[in-house]
Write a protein that holds these residues in place. Structure first.
Motif, PDB file in Angstrom:
ATOM      1  N   ARG A 116       0.821  -1.213   0.000  1.00  0.00           N
ATOM      2  CA  ARG A 116       0.000   0.000   0.000  1.00  0.00           C
ATOM      3  C   ARG A 116       0.850   1.256   0.000  1.00  0.00           C
ATOM      4  N   VAL A 150       2.405   1.694  -3.561  1.00  0.00           N
ATOM      5  CA  VAL A 150       1.433   2.055  -4.604  1.00  0.00           C
ATOM      6  C   VAL A 150       0.744   3.382  -4.302  1.00  0.00           C
ATOM      7  N   PHE A 151       0.192   3.514  -3.117  1.00  0.00           N
ATOM      8  CA  PHE A 151      -0.613   4.701  -2.828  1.00  0.00           C
ATOM      9  C   PHE A 151       0.238   5.924  -2.466  1.00  0.00           C
ATOM     10  N   ALA A 207      -4.359  -2.895  -4.117  1.00  0.00           N
ATOM     11  CA  ALA A 207      -3.121  -2.370  -4.685  1.00  0.00           C
ATOM     12  C   ALA A 207      -2.242  -3.520  -5.144  1.00  0.00           C
TER      13      ALA A 207
END
Length: 147
Positions: A27, A30-31, A78
Motif C-alpha cells: 500500500r 502504490v498509494f 493495490a
C-alpha cells in the motif's frame, strides 16, 4: 509452452495484526509513493477490523493486497507495478469476494479509481452513480450482488 504466472501466486487471508507489514509495504509503495496519497490518510481505523488479503510471489515477496470491511466494502486494492498484468489483482479480488460470500454478505461495495472500473466490471461489479474525488483522484462507487 508458456508458463502460467498465476499459479506461482499465493494468497493469504488474515487479520491486520498478522498481515500488516506485508499489506502496508504494498500500500505504501502504490498509494503513497506512486499515487502520492498522503500517508496520514492511507492508514485508518478500518484496518484493525478488516479481513486482509496479501498476494505473495514465488519468492515470498508481497505483490498485492486488498481488504474487506465488516460492512462488505472492499478497499485498499493495490498491486506492485512490477506485478501488474499477471492476474494478481484478479486473484486478490476473487479471494475477497469469496470471503465476503462466506461472511454472508449479500452485496459488496467498493470505490474504484475510475481508470480501474473496467477491471472491476470484469469481476461482476457495476458502476453506481456519478464520479467523485477521493484522495485527490477520480473514483466511482461499484457494487456486486452475491448469490
Amino acid at each position: 509452452m508458456s508458463t502460467n504466472k498465476q499459479s506461482t501466486v499465493r494468497i493469504a487471508l488474515g487479520t491486520w495484526d498478522r498481515l500488516r507489514e506485508d499489506a502496508y509495504s504494498v500500500r505504501y509503495e502504490v498509494f503513497v509513493v506512486e499515487q502520492r496519497v498522503p500517508p496520514e490518510i492511507e492508514l485508518d481505523d478500518d484496518d484493525a477490523v478488516s479481513v486482509h488479503a496479501v498476494a505473495y510471489g514465488p519468492d515470498g515477496t508481497p505483490m498485492g493486497t486488498g481488504r474487506l470491511l465488516p460492512d462488505g466494502h472492499i478497499g485498499r486494492m493495490a498491486v506492485h507495478k512490477k506485478a501488474r498484468g499477471m492476474g494478481v489483482g484478479g486473484q486478490l479480488l476473487d479471494a475477497l469476494i469469496g470471503q465476503g460470500h462466506g461472511d454472508g454478505h449479500r452485496m459488496l461495495v467498493l470505490h474504484a479509481q475510475t481508470h480501474a472500473a473496467g477491471f472491476y466490471e470484469a469481476h461482476g461489479f457495476t458502476v453506481e452513480g456519478e464520479e467523485f474525488v477521493e484522495a485527490g483522484m477520480p473514483h466511482v462507487v461499484m457494487t456486486r450482488v452475491l448469490r
